[in-house]
Design an enzyme around this catalytic site. Structure first.
Site, short mmCIF file in Angstrom:
data_model
loop_
_atom_site.label_atom_id
_atom_site.label_comp_id
_atom_site.label_asym_id
_atom_site.label_seq_id
_atom_site.Cartn_x
_atom_site.Cartn_y
_atom_site.Cartn_z
N ASP A 547 2.04 9.70 -0.58
CA ASP A 547 1.85 9.28 -1.97
C ASP A 547 3.20 9.11 -2.65
O ASP A 547 4.15 9.85 -2.36
CB ASP A 547 1.01 10.34 -2.69
CG ASP A 547 0.40 9.80 -3.97
OD1 ASP A 547 0.44 8.57 -4.18
OD2 ASP A 547 -0.15 10.60 -4.74
N CYS A 594 -5.94 3.27 -2.16
CA CYS A 594 -5.21 4.48 -1.80
C CYS A 594 -5.84 5.59 -2.61
O CYS A 594 -7.05 5.78 -2.54
CB CYS A 594 -3.71 4.32 -2.03
SG CYS A 594 -3.25 3.57 -3.61
N GLY A 597 -5.02 3.42 -6.31
CA GLY A 597 -5.29 1.99 -6.09
C GLY A 597 -4.22 1.09 -6.65
O GLY A 597 -4.51 -0.07 -6.96
N GLY A 599 -0.21 1.94 -6.02
CA GLY A 599 1.07 2.03 -5.33
C GLY A 599 1.03 1.51 -3.91
O GLY A 599 1.49 0.41 -3.61
N GLN A 638 3.99 1.00 -7.45
CA GLN A 638 4.13 2.07 -8.43
C GLN A 638 5.56 2.61 -8.52
O GLN A 638 5.97 3.12 -9.55
CB GLN A 638 3.16 3.19 -8.07
CG GLN A 638 2.88 4.19 -9.17
CD GLN A 638 1.81 5.17 -8.74
OE1 GLN A 638 1.41 5.20 -7.59
NE2 GLN A 638 1.35 5.97 -9.67
#
Length: 677
Positions: A547, A594, A597, A599, A638
């Site tokens: 992440d 992800c 939704g 990055g 992101q």
């Protein structure tokens, strides 16, 4: 009143009229010439061929002399089986609807039905906007029976629209086609050129919103519009009568196109208005209010000689001011209204050919040289400029009290103008159409992707309803369910082979699981429990992408292999569908998510668009692609490291594909600072 044309267009118009004059057609007006030229992008030879085909079609089908105020045509028009809506699609195209269950082949002739279609299309084509933007043709088969279907008539309408009528046919949307339609449809497609074949779509009512904004559709098709067909026919009468009078005054008898007067376009307070040729006083011209209720419930006659000055964005349901999308960015709004696009600017009104290509691009070698010059710091500064831009739309639906709990993160919302609309499961609750998901264009494909958040347990049923209604065959997941001790996504599919789970009206069974080094593929069987219909769905989960970051060590090859596997899965699934799929050659939307939704999801889509363009054109435009993705899914890409990764991955792809011998970036990281957040 003359239409303003460029010098090249004026020359083309003169050449077209001269060519017709040499062929003995001296009664064709300048306005008619312009219609044919617009339909063929001012290519004189192609426009002349279209005119010849149009003339032959009119004479062959008896479409030269109309009596719209006498039977049988008067009764045919009153049925409302064919009408032009007082709205437009996202590109500005006029919307025509043929309602199959109102057609009874034994009660009318082909000539009468075709006259009813052409009579109304001719009036619609009085609008310069329609000439430029074209026509969307909706064939509504809802509640129709085999006795309503007329194969020969359908063939004649398709044949006329595809090559014998002066309007650009943008799309043919066949809605709610019954099973018995499959065989004749397979034959009908043979009559359509391959290029146009990609514009013919068979869709369900919920899928229709992916092509035409709900605000532009009538209620019987799941929209918000209540069109007044009687008012439209009255408008047609006025225009028809006035055109005959103008013809007499001008001394021109133009029997091939009824509407040969094209009013000029004027802009006032953001609305596109026209001086009308019809016998209409100012108080009869449609007045549009400042809010959507005024737009969709017009009390005055909703038709001028331009069937609608409105421009809707894709799927838009939020505020509009003066016919514009109220995005808070005037420059982008103007671009949307004009229907134009420059690289890096947002517009929901692109054709498939314009998506992901056509803007400024650079070769792989130029990209490498630019990155050497910029360095990592320069590339991060470029991303910071992108991130500083204001949103391209509103988030009204995502902020509704009944929808707030459906969002995984309170600060990651979906745009109104590009959101995916689910079917409304509760007629008393319009918010049952909401899911935190947006359409995003791919390379030369509108709505190629659906970007969505990692489903929450309370939205598992909505997620699978979306996959089912959108016809999706592939789901891409770029996150683990749990990362660093935090839940990033619910387990919305059974992880083990042989397991089955039920979510809402859908059952999901995992038939098999293939584990790769960097990703896991699950082969799922999705069942609609209401009908017991099934569909196989390929689910690919990339498990080595943290992440807020990029794949471990910044390695691009594993991600590129995964991307290749995703595309191969889409092609394979599409091949198995065969004739069941009549849409774009790259298939229905691929669902990508992800956790938020934005990055890793935005990075994956950027890589797909850019690698596809490099393979097809030999050029790339990362910055422009990111801007376009962000215009449809807010905040995509992101982190700055994700933006950098897109560039480095493209260089790696260029070396793998032979566009570059090597991609050495000596000194690129010399000025690197810790950019992680």
């Amino acid at each position: 009143m003359a239409v303003a044309l460029s010098p090249d267009q004026e020359l083309a118009t003169k050449a077209f009229l001269d060519a017709l004059g040499e062929a003995g057609a001296t009664c064709v007006s300048r306005a008619t010439a312009i219609k044919f030229l617009f339909a063929r992008k001012f290519d004189v030879a192609r426009a002349h061929a279209l005119w010849r085909q149009h003339e032959a079609t009119r004479r062959r089908e008896g479409l030269t002399k109309f009596e719209p105020f006498e039977d049988p045509l008067k009764t045919e028009l009153a049925t409302g089986k064919f009408t032009i809506l007082p709205t437009r699609d996202a590109t500005g195209a006029a919307i025509a609807v043929f309602t199959a269950n109102k057609h009874f082949p034994t009660q009318t002739t082909h000539q009468t039905t075709l006259q009813g279609v052409v009579y109304q299309l001719d009036v619609a084509l009085q609008s310069l906007e329609t000439q430029r933007a074209g026509l969307v043709f909706i064939y509504d088969m809802t509640d129709s029976k085999y006795t309503n279907f007329d194969y020969e008539l359908s063939q004649k309408i398709l044949t006329m629209l595809k090559g014998g009528y002066p309007a650009k046919l943008k799309k043919v949307l066949i809605v709610t086609a019954p099973l018995w339609f499959k065989a004749p449809f397979r034959i009908l497609r043979l009559f359509v050129r391959e290029k146009l074949r990609e514009r013919v779509h068979t869709v369900s009512a919920p899928q229709l919103g992916a092509h035409v904004p709900r605000a532009s559709l009538p209620r019987q098709l799941g929209g918000q519009l209540t069109p007044d067909h009687a008012a439209w026919l009255e408008h047609c009468r006025n225009c028809y009568t006035n055109n005959i009078q103008n013809n007499k005054l001008d001394g021109v008898i133009d029997e091939y196109v009824i509407s040969n007067y094209i009013p000029p376009v004027k802009t006032q307070n953001g609305l596109i208005e026209h001086e009308v040729a019809c016998d209409m006083t100012s108080d009869r011209v449609a007045r549009l209010g400042d809010n959507q209720a005024d737009i969709m419930h017009i009390s005055d006659p909703p038709y001028t000689c331009d069937t609608s000055p409105l421009r809707h964005s894709h799927g838009y349901n939020g505020d509009m001011k003066g016919g514009h999308i109220n995005s808070g960015d005037e420059d982008d709004t103007d671009l949307i209204t004009r229907g134009t696009w420059s690289s890096g600017e947002a517009s929901p009104g692109l054709s498939d050919e314009e998506c992901g290509g056509g803007g400024a691009g650079e070769s792989a070698a130029a990209l490498l040289a630019r990155l050497r010059a910029l360095g990592r710091r320069g590339l991060v500064a470029e991303y910071d400029d992108i991130r500083a831009r204001p949103p391209h739309g509103t988030f009204h639906h995502a902020k509704l009290p009944s929808n707030v709990a459906k969002n995984r993160y309170t600060d990651v919302l979906c745009y109104d103008h590009s959101r995916v609309l689910l079917s409304q499961t509760d007629p008393d609750d319009p918010t049952t159409d909401y899911i935190n998901a947006n359409y995003v264009d791919g390379y030369k494909q509108k709505n190629a992707f659906i970007c969505t958040q990692g489903p929450l347990p309370k939205t598992f049923g909505d997620f699978w309803r979306m996959v089912w209604e959108q016809g999706s065959l592939v789901v891409v997941m770029t996150t683990r369910a749990t990362e660093r001790g935090r839940v990033k996504c619910g387990q919305y599919w059974p992880a083990a082979a042989g397991a089955r789970a039920t979510h809402g009206a859908f059952a999901v069974a995992t038939e098999s699981v293939d584990a790769h080094e960097d990703y896991v593929v699950s082969h799922l069987l999705l069942t609609d429990l209401r009908t017991e219909q099934t569909r196989r769905v390929w689910h690919g989960q990339y498990v080595r992408w943290p992440d807020y970051g990029v794949p471990g060590g910044g390695r691009a090859q594993p991600v590129l292999r995964f991307l290749h596997h995703v595309r191969a899965a889409q092609r394979s699934a599409l091949h198995h569908l065969g004739d069941k799929w009549a849409g774009h050659s790259r298939g229905p939307p691929i669902v990508v998510h992800c956790s938020a939704g934005i990055g890793r999801t935005g990075t994956f889509i950027t890589l797909d668009v850019c690698t596809s363009r490099l393979a097809a054109e030999g050029t790339v435009d990362v910055r422009g692609t990111v801007l376009r993705v962000r215009a449809q899914r807010a905040h995509s890409i992101q982190m700055p490291e994700q933006y950098v990764f897109c560039h480095l991955a493209l260089l790696e792809y260029a070396v793998m594909q032979g566009y570059l011998e090597s991609a050495e970036l000596n000194g690129f990281d010399d000025d690197n600072e810790d950019e992680s957040e």
